[in-house]
Structures are given as C-alpha cells and as structure tokens.
Write an enzyme that holds these catalytic residues in place. Sequence first.
Site, PDB file in Angstrom:
ATOM      1  N   LYS A   1       0.836  -1.196   0.000  1.00  0.00           N
ATOM      2  CA  LYS A   1       0.000   0.000   0.000  1.00  0.00           C
ATOM      3  C   LYS A   1       0.879   1.258   0.000  1.00  0.00           C
ATOM      4  O   LYS A   1       1.915   1.294   0.669  1.00  0.00           O
ATOM      5  CB  LYS A   1      -0.887  -0.017   1.248  1.00  0.00           C
TER       6      LYS A   1
ATOM      7  N   SER B   1      -8.995   2.625   3.480  1.00  0.00           N
ATOM      8  CA  SER B   1      -8.063   3.247   2.557  1.00  0.00           C
ATOM      9  C   SER B   1      -7.130   2.261   1.855  1.00  0.00           C
ATOM     10  O   SER B   1      -6.363   2.652   0.977  1.00  0.00           O
ATOM     11  CB  SER B   1      -7.208   4.275   3.319  1.00  0.00           C
TER      12      SER B   1
ATOM     13  N   SER C   1      -9.508   0.731   7.682  1.00  0.00           N
ATOM     14  CA  SER C   1      -8.850   0.835   6.384  1.00  0.00           C
ATOM     15  C   SER C   1      -8.327  -0.482   5.821  1.00  0.00           C
ATOM     16  O   SER C   1      -8.059  -0.568   4.622  1.00  0.00           O
ATOM     17  CB  SER C   1      -7.694   1.845   6.460  1.00  0.00           C
TER      18      SER C   1
END
Length: 266
Positions: A80, A155, A179
């Site tokens: 990520k 996220s 997230s």
Amino acid sequence: MTNIYWYSAVELAEKIAKGELKALEVVEAFIKRIEKVNPSINAVVVPMFDQALTLAKEADKKQGRKEPLAPLHGVPITIKDQFDIKGLPTTYGVMRLKENGCAKNGQMVEALLAAGAIILGKTNVPQTLGVIETDNAIWGRTNNPWDLTRTAGGSSGGEAAIIAAGGSPLGLGGDFGGSIRLPAAWCGICAIKPTARRLPLDAMPIRTAGGAEGIVAQPGPMARTVADLTLALSLLVNHTVACPNGMSPPLPFREPDKIDPGSLKI
C-alpha cells in the site's frame, strides 16, 4: 490446472522451495495478470516490474546454489502507498508528496523483503487515507473487481482490489478506523488489523487529526487465505521483536494452533 496467480502465498512458497515453480515464472505470471486486470480496477499505481523480474532471477540463482531459503522466497507481493520503499515516494494520495522519494525501506517492508518476498508495486489509496473509498488527484479511483461501478473500499482499497483480482497473493495494508477491514470485506478477501502497537508504522508524511491519538493505526497483512495472514503476521511480528522501535511490545509471535484457549485472559 490452477493458474499460478490463484495460488496462495503459502502454496507459492512451497512450490518454489520444492522446485515445482521458478520464482521468475511466478513473478512473470503475476505481472501478466496485473497488466490484464489493472486497466479496469486501477489498483497498482506504481509498478516495479523491472526490479521484480531482476530479483526473481536472482532468487532462482540463489536456489540453484542450494542456499537456505527464506519463508517467502520468490513470492510476489504488493505494498500500500502508505509504507516507505527506498527510492519511491510515499504519497498518501497527496499531490505535493508525489515527488518525495524515500531514503530507506520502512520496517514492515524490510521484514517482508528479508523473508524473501518480491515487490511488484505500490497500490492506490485515498487522499490522506481518511475515507472508506479509494480515489485521489494523482491516480484516480480504484474500482471493485467484482463490480467496476462500485468502490473497493478504503483506505487499503488498492491492496484489496488487486489481491481479489489475482494480481497479488499477499499485500501490506494499514488500518486506523477500518482501512484494512472494510476493503477486505467489500472485495471478499482475508485481512487483519493487529492489536494496537503490535507493529510499528512508518513516519507519517502528513499530520493526523488532533485528538485522535487514542486510536492507534496498525500495519497488517491482506491475502485470500487465513494461512497467508498467519505466515505474514508472524514474519512482521518477529522482525519487530528483532528490531525494536521503543513502541511495540517485545513479544514473539505465537502459533494460534499451539495456544491453549484456557490460558487466555480478556
């Protein structure tokens, strides 16, 4: 016959170690899969394909020399865009951070590299990681691979989407208020947010909201199987113990099936 890109990280590590698959063969298969699915889901936003191919060739040479193999030897992964990779920016989806290259790998990235993993690229995030969808002014929106009209969540939406689509067997996400958990649920994969302060985060290039210090963000693995989460979390935890940062508890990982439930207290 199962396509290589649908094997789990555990299965890939076993097959590579046994010589049933070559690391280069595996990495090439996942790169081709990303090239096929990524135009529609927009999950991998910073490809590292050339570097991954080079590392895969080196991994095969190492195995040919009969050197000891790490637990994730030759297994491709994604990261990520919240975690530092040397030479690449960590943007948090913020335009002004797009050109800021990192001086070194973050500790959790280093843990996975030390375990033999090969990074295919960085995945998309929402701006400042602050919403439960994945969209920003740098790379745009990540779509859910099951229905391109729907969100992949956020996220860690880029991670969840590319893993669900078979473009990566294992990824590193981060979770503050859902997230990791929300995109995993919405894309149909497995993931875990570890206990607060179990793992260290990289230094944040942006400030968090004042007054939110009581909720501790955590890195965590994302995959299609619980077995992959168990392996990845053990590597992250034990690397943290070996490289303490003053925040994480110096407790080694315990295999779940070796813990007596009667000994636990809540």
